[in-house]
Design a protein around this motif. Structure first.
Motif, PDB file in Angstrom:
ATOM      1  N   HIS A 716       0.864  -1.313  -0.037  1.00  0.00           N
ATOM      2  CA  HIS A 716       0.078  -0.122   0.175  1.00  0.00           C
ATOM      3  C   HIS A 716       0.852   1.312   0.125  1.00  0.00           C
ATOM      4  O   HIS A 716       0.611   2.323  -0.678  1.00  0.00           O
ATOM      5  CB  HIS A 716      -0.962  -0.111   1.045  1.00  0.00           C
ATOM      6  N   VAL A 719       2.732   1.518  -3.479  1.00  0.00           N
ATOM      7  CA  VAL A 719       1.656   2.378  -4.460  1.00  0.00           C
ATOM      8  C   VAL A 719       1.632   3.862  -4.476  1.00  0.00           C
ATOM      9  O   VAL A 719       1.508   4.532  -5.297  1.00  0.00           O
ATOM     10  CB  VAL A 719       0.309   1.424  -4.590  1.00  0.00           C
ATOM     11  N   GLU A 720       1.647   4.179  -2.849  1.00  0.00           N
ATOM     12  CA  GLU A 720       1.043   5.464  -2.563  1.00  0.00           C
ATOM     13  C   GLU A 720       2.410   6.318  -2.999  1.00  0.00           C
ATOM     14  O   GLU A 720       2.085   7.644  -3.472  1.00  0.00           O
ATOM     15  CB  GLU A 720       0.954   5.554  -1.083  1.00  0.00           C
ATOM     16  N   ASP A 723       2.598   6.536  -6.994  1.00  0.00           N
ATOM     17  CA  ASP A 723       1.518   7.625  -7.493  1.00  0.00           C
ATOM     18  C   ASP A 723       1.838   9.166  -7.422  1.00  0.00           C
ATOM     19  O   ASP A 723       1.480   9.946  -8.179  1.00  0.00           O
ATOM     20  CB  ASP A 723       0.032   7.338  -6.513  1.00  0.00           C
ATOM     21  N   ASP A 763      -4.893  -2.195  -4.499  1.00  0.00           N
ATOM     22  CA  ASP A 763      -3.179  -2.044  -4.753  1.00  0.00           C
ATOM     23  C   ASP A 763      -2.874  -3.009  -5.608  1.00  0.00           C
ATOM     24  O   ASP A 763      -1.846  -2.983  -6.462  1.00  0.00           O
ATOM     25  CB  ASP A 763      -2.769  -2.006  -3.127  1.00  0.00           C
ATOM     26  N   ARG A 766      -3.568  -2.295  -9.181  1.00  0.00           N
ATOM     27  CA  ARG A 766      -2.631  -1.449  -9.930  1.00  0.00           C
ATOM     28  C   ARG A 766      -1.146  -1.695 -10.124  1.00  0.00           C
ATOM     29  O   ARG A 766      -0.571  -1.589 -11.057  1.00  0.00           O
ATOM     30  CB  ARG A 766      -2.706  -0.305  -8.730  1.00  0.00           C
ATOM     31  N   SER A 799      -6.607   6.536  -5.186  1.00  0.00           N
ATOM     32  CA  SER A 799      -6.202   5.462  -6.103  1.00  0.00           C
ATOM     33  C   SER A 799      -7.039   5.291  -7.465  1.00  0.00           C
ATOM     34  O   SER A 799      -6.206   5.151  -8.413  1.00  0.00           O
ATOM     35  CB  SER A 799      -6.238   3.996  -5.443  1.00  0.00           C
ATOM     36  N   ASN A 802      -5.858   8.376  -9.719  1.00  0.00           N
ATOM     37  CA  ASN A 802      -4.463   8.034 -10.463  1.00  0.00           C
ATOM     38  C   ASN A 802      -4.660   7.050 -11.287  1.00  0.00           C
ATOM     39  O   ASN A 802      -3.989   7.066 -12.512  1.00  0.00           O
ATOM     40  CB  ASN A 802      -3.535   7.617  -9.200  1.00  0.00           C
TER      41      ASN A 802
END
Length: 881
Positions: A716, A719-720, A723, A763, A766, A799, A802
């Motif tokens: 998580h 991914v944050e 982004d 997540d 993505r 999310s 993005n």
């Protein structure tokens, strides 16, 4: 047709509830089933002469809980009789016999299931009525009525057993008396039908379809007399010895049995049973000594029969009541000469109890009383719960249960008394007796015995589905045993009861609050007990359902500080960290701050705590150097602070140096992996791609060592961080990061609690788009659905925004619209609001609208001069362009 075996030949099987050793029980049941299949396949039972063991086989099935199997077997036999190639008379007789067996199976099913209800017992009446309607001229109709009376007698015996366990239940006695009158009416019907048929039968051959043989009709009348005597004997036992009602019942039995004996042939097989009934009745009349002699004579001539054992037991009971223990002892020896029987065991128990009471009174020593209790347990093992109830009733007659003694024997007596009350369906009295005993044992400090009884109280409440009462009572007992080892298991049981109450009434807010409070209280009071592991899982599931992860994280961290075992502490800290990583920024910051305060409160004095820095760094440093807290606590807390909080670039450099120092001094491999992965994440936030690639190339630890939940939290955060890069750069960053390896470790948690399925599931989609070049359109469908289902989930909305700009072509309009709604729908000054505003700046930049991005950044910076890091540095850098 051969008549059904007389009831007195099966005295034991109609009353007892067998409880054989497991191996013997399994063997007998398997043998019965094999017998059933083979006989049914060959039609031997359906068309051949019925064998005498058939009835016993069906009784065994019913008594071992196979009533439905027995009924199915009987129905199959009745069905096959429709195609029987036998004379009409033989088929009719077999049909009547199997109908009688069907009725008895229904009756025994009710006894086994303890269903003493009108609806249940009406089923066997329906069987009889259906047969009578289908065959109104059947020559065996009197036998059907006799069997109906016999089934009622089975019900009477079950009701009497419950009444004998608790004579205060007068309703049970009244019910038994009503059924005894019903047996008398049915017996009169049988006698009347026999009287009407005998003249006709005398003129017809034995195989006539019109009437049964005259000798069988005469024998049936005698069987009806015996059946009524059996019912009257139970009526006699419903009244105290010496009372007018008991004497009246005995007189009626004496008269009925005497008249029946005058009418029957001396060779009648049931004649000794009728003599036994008359002799037992005469124990209550003018010449009991002579009755004892008659019973003794029956025992000596028929020691291997049910009525012989019954005769001996009745004589022993009377002799003991008269204080003639020596004569009673000689009869017990005669009883033992027959096959092993419950009557002999009960007589021996009563004799020993009477002898002990004569020598030591109602409060014998524990050793002697324990020997009698052991004898009761042996009776239970060999003959079943019915005979246990009879044995315990004898024991309690001589030695009333006492709570003042802390011995095991006294506790067993209390349990025996409670079982007697339950056998009589007096649950309220049983609960009160247990509560009284528990309270006294707690007062005396006998916690172990009190705990044992308290669990029985809870079990009775739960049996009645009084879940709140069970929980309240256990909590009350726990409050008096707080420091005892039994307190935690008791409290765990109270939580289970509260959960049952919540399941029954899920919308009761008071019950919901109490349930959550009890979960947290257990973790706080008994953090090191094994029961807390289970309670923590329940609290986790509850938090997932309620969406209240911050309180759960707080409880886990507090428990980590309270435990002594290092491995357990590490596991708890990792569970706490994994939870923090999945929380939103605002909530995560609050949870980490609370953890820092807990550390500060435990490592400093109150005056020192007042001088702590706002971010708790002094507390972390202090915690690292104290022996009472392992360094891993401070290290994990520092990692959480780094993971949930983005700082200015300069502060990030300082944090990376601190992480590197901790990594170099760590000798715990899992902690080293944790620190190294945190360093990589810090680099990914602020440094170029080449720096991340270089650091990953020198990585020494393996993320595969992480628990799945922690790996999911790292996914998580990765991914944050990714982004924050422009859409076209993200696949390269994802491949440089250890994202693929973390995904493999976190796969087990993809179907876990709610935040895992939402956040980690998104997540994963993505990351798969970045790593495998999966078409982004396939992921958008799922993301839109999740966003619609959880409109207040800020991280999920970001999310999706993005992901929209990763499409080809990018969905700028929808991304901008969703960002606007997120800005207006989040509290001003919150982490999520600043994240949404920064997302707007990024969207403007990525659309080559740099001027608009700078203008908006200046506006935000001017209207929120006190915004926290990293937003201050980000907006300030953009505004200065």
């Amino acid at each position: 047709m051969n008549k059904a075996p007389p009831l007195e030949q099966h005295w034991r099987s109609s009353e007892e509830w067998p409880c054989l050793p497991c191996c013997l029980l399994v063997i007998r049941l398997l043998a019965c089933l094999i017998f059933f299949v083979t006989r049914l396949a060959t039609n031997e039972l359906a068309y051949g002469q019925p064998i005498e063991s058939e009835d016993e086989m069906l009784r065994q099935w019913c008594d071992h809980g196979l009533s439905d199997t027995a009924l199915a077997y009987v129905r199959a036999q009745l069905e096959q009789l429709r195609e029987a190639r036998l004379p009409d008379v033989a088929v009719d007789d077999l049909r009547a016999r199997w109908t009688m067996r069907q009725m008895e199976c229904w009756a025994r099913r009710q006894l086994y299931l303890r269903h003493d209800t009108a609806d249940g017992w009406s089923q066997l009446q329906a069987v009889a009525q259906e047969f009578e309607r289908a065959y109104p001229q059947h020559r065996r109709l009197p036998w059907i009525r006799w069997q109906l009376a016999r089934c009622v007698l089975l019900q009477i015996q079950g009701t009497y057993a419950r009444y004998a366990a608790n004579p205060q239940q007068s309703s049970l006695r009244d019910r038994a008396l009503e059924m005894i009158r019903q047996v008398a009416e049915l017996a009169d019907e049988v006698r009347y039908q026999v009287q009407q048929r005998q003249p006709v039968a005398a003129r017809l051959p034995a195989d006539s379809p019109q009437q049964a043989p005259v000798d069988q009709l005469a024998q049936l009348r005698a069987d009806a007399d015996l059946l009524q005597c059996e019912a009257m004997m139970i009526r006699m036992q419903l009244y105290p010895r010496g009372s007018a009602d008991r004497v009246a019942a005995a007189t009626a039995i004496d008269q009925l049995a005497s008249e029946a004996l005058q009418r029957t042939d001396p060779g009648w097989s049931s004649r000794p049973a009728l003599l036994t009934a008359r002799a037992i009745a005469r124990l209550e009349l003018a010449d009991p000594d002579r009755a004892v002699l008659e019973l003794t004579d029956i025992l000596r001539h028929f020691p291997h029969t049910a009525f012989g054992r019954r005769a001996g037991q009745a004589a022993v009971e009377w002799l003991i009541a008269q204080g003639q223990l020596s004569r009673a002892r000689s009869l017990v020896e005669w009883l033992r000469q027959g096959e092993e029987s419950p009557e002999a065991a009960l007589s021996d128990l009563e004799l020993r109890a009477a002898q002990l009471a004569r020598e030591q009174g109602t409060s014998p020593d524990d050793t002697s009383l324990g020997e009698l209790i052991e004898q009761v347990q042996q009776i239970t093992t060999r003959f079943g719960t019915y005979w246990r109830n009879r044995a315990e009733a004898i024991l309690l007659t001589y030695f009333p249960s006492q709570t003042s003694s802390a011995s095991s024997a006294s506790t067993q007596l209390i349990k025996a008394e409670v079982r007697q009350l339950l056998a009589a369906d007096d649950v309220e009295a049983a609960v009160q007796r247990l509560q009284q005993a528990t309270d006294q044992l707690l007062t005396e400090g006998n916690i172990d015995a009190a705990t044992n009884l308290a669990l029985l109280v809870a079990a009775l409440f739960e049996r009645e589905q009084q879940w709140l009462e069970a929980a309240d009572y256990l909590v009350e007992v726990v409050s008096r045993t707080q420091r005892h080892s039994a307190a935690a298991p008791l409290h765990l049981r109270a939580i289970v009861a509260m959960a049952q109450s919540l399941r029954a009434e899920p919308n009761q807010s008071a019950v919901r609050q109490r349930y959550e409070h009890m979960l947290r209280e257990h973790l706080q009071t008994w953090p090191q007990e094994s029961s807390s592991n289970q309670v923590q899982q329940w609290l986790k599931a509850w938090s997932a359902q309620q969406g209240t992860w911050a309180p759960y994280a707080r409880e886990v961290f507090q428990r980590a500080l309270a435990v002594d075992d290092e491995q357990q502490r590490w596991d708890l800290l990792i569970e706490w960290l994994a939870t923090v990583l999945a929380l939103g920024d605002d909530v995560a910051a609050q949870v980490v701050a609370e953890a820092q305060q807990l550390i500060a409160a435990r490592t400093t004095s109150p005056s020192d705590a007042a001088r702590q820095d706002v971010d708790g760094r002094q507390a972390l440093s202090s915690a690292s150097g104290r022996s009472s807290f392992a360094p891993i606590t401070a290290d994990v807390l520092f990692v959480a602070q780094c993971m949930q909080q983005w700082d200015a670039p300069a502060e990030s450099q300082r944090r990376r140096g601190e992480l590197l120092t901790r990594l170099q001094t760590s000798d715990l491999p899992p902690l080293s992996s944790l620190l190294e992965q945190t360093i990589l994440l810090e680099i990914a936030r602020y440094e170029p791609l080449s720096s991340l690639q270089q650091q990953v190339a020198h990585q020494q630890t393996q993320p595969e060592e992480f628990p799945s939940l922690l790996a999911a939290g790292f996914v998580h955060r990765w991914v944050e961080a990714i982004d924050q890069r422009s859409p076209h750069q993200r696949p390269a960053w994802a491949k440089a990061a250890p994202l693929e390896r973390l995904l493999a470790v976190s796969s087990a948690s993809a179907e876990g609690a709610s935040w895992e399925t939402i956040v980690t599931g998104v997540d994963r989609l993505r990351a798969q788009v970045w790593l495998t070049h999966t078409p982004a359109e396939e992921a958008i469908v799922h993301l839109r659905q999740q966003a619609a289902d959880h409109p207040r989930h800020g991280a999920l909305q970001l999310s999706l925004i993005n992901a929209l700009i990763e499409l080809s072509p990018p969905q700028w309009d929808e991304a901008m619209e969703r960002t606007k709604r997120l800005i207006s729908g989040t509290p001003a000054g919150s982490q999520l609001n600043f994240a949404a505003r920064w997302q707007w700046v990024q969207l403007l930049r990525w659309q080559q609208r740099g001027h608009d991005a700078v203008a908006y950044a200046r506006l935000v910076h001017a209207t929120a001069p006190d915004m926290p890091e990293p937003w201050r540095s980000r907006f300030q850098a953009m505004a200065s362009q």
